[in-house]
Design an enzyme around this catalytic site. Sequence first.
Site, PDB file in Angstrom:
ATOM      1  N   CYS A  64       0.845  -1.209   0.000  1.00  0.00           N
ATOM      2  CA  CYS A  64       0.000   0.000   0.000  1.00  0.00           C
ATOM      3  C   CYS A  64       0.870   1.244   0.000  1.00  0.00           C
ATOM      4  CB  CYS A  64      -0.891   0.053   1.244  1.00  0.00           C
ATOM      5  SG  CYS A  64      -2.124  -1.234   1.350  1.00  0.00           S
ATOM      6  N   ASP A  65       0.307   2.320  -0.505  1.00  0.00           N
ATOM      7  CA  ASP A  65       0.948   3.620  -0.377  1.00  0.00           C
ATOM      8  C   ASP A  65      -0.131   4.695  -0.425  1.00  0.00           C
ATOM      9  OD1 ASP A  65       3.890   4.746  -0.399  1.00  0.00           O
ATOM     10  OD2 ASP A  65       2.637   6.155  -1.506  1.00  0.00           O
ATOM     11  N   SER A  66       0.049   5.729   0.376  1.00  0.00           N
ATOM     12  CA  SER A  66      -0.940   6.817   0.462  1.00  0.00           C
ATOM     13  C   SER A  66      -0.279   8.171   0.264  1.00  0.00           C
ATOM     14  CB  SER A  66      -1.625   6.819   1.835  1.00  0.00           C
ATOM     15  OG  SER A  66      -2.307   5.629   2.073  1.00  0.00           O
TER      16      SER A  66
END
Length: 196
Positions: free
Chosen positions: A70-72
């Site tokens: 994941c990455d935000s």
Amino acid sequence: MPAPQFVLASASPARRQLLLNAGIQPFVSPSKFDEDQITLSDPEALVKALSLGKAEAVAPLFPNAVVLGCDSVLAFDGIIYGKPETPEAAIKRWWQMRGKVGELVTGHTLISPKATKTLTRCQVTRVHFGWVSDREIEDYVATGEPMNCAGAFTIDGRGSAFIERLEGCHTNVIGLSMPMLRQMLGELGYRVTDFW
């Protein structure tokens, strides 16, 4: 047939806690993926590429596992923000954000056992920031909490008092859309309950 091991390719304690709260016991294996090699100006394309890079870096270490990367980022006034580099940068960012609306964008990549299938999706949640005073901003940044978060805020900590409302998935703002994860697991042939 028992579900495979579930591996989280992230050092994020918030993502790990979301999974634990949902009954999933992840094995945590932070990726050593070099995020600086990805330079995209579109926030959705950026987080998808970063989540894919992280998952692909970890998947070979766990060939029989389901691997989640994941990455935000926060997209705000046409600018992409990750974690603030200094307390001064966090304060300036809050001056810009207060009373306005930004978009928290999270990329999700799931890689199936033996890498037979890879899924990459993106979730966007609109975040309405409250009008926060200069003193409140300074006090908040002094806690150190915003320094480890995309957009310099959390919704599951002290920063929750400064967020007026959300439009969209609330767990996405913490770093992982649990409804999207359930859908993606379904596409791989699993139920989320298989991992309880």
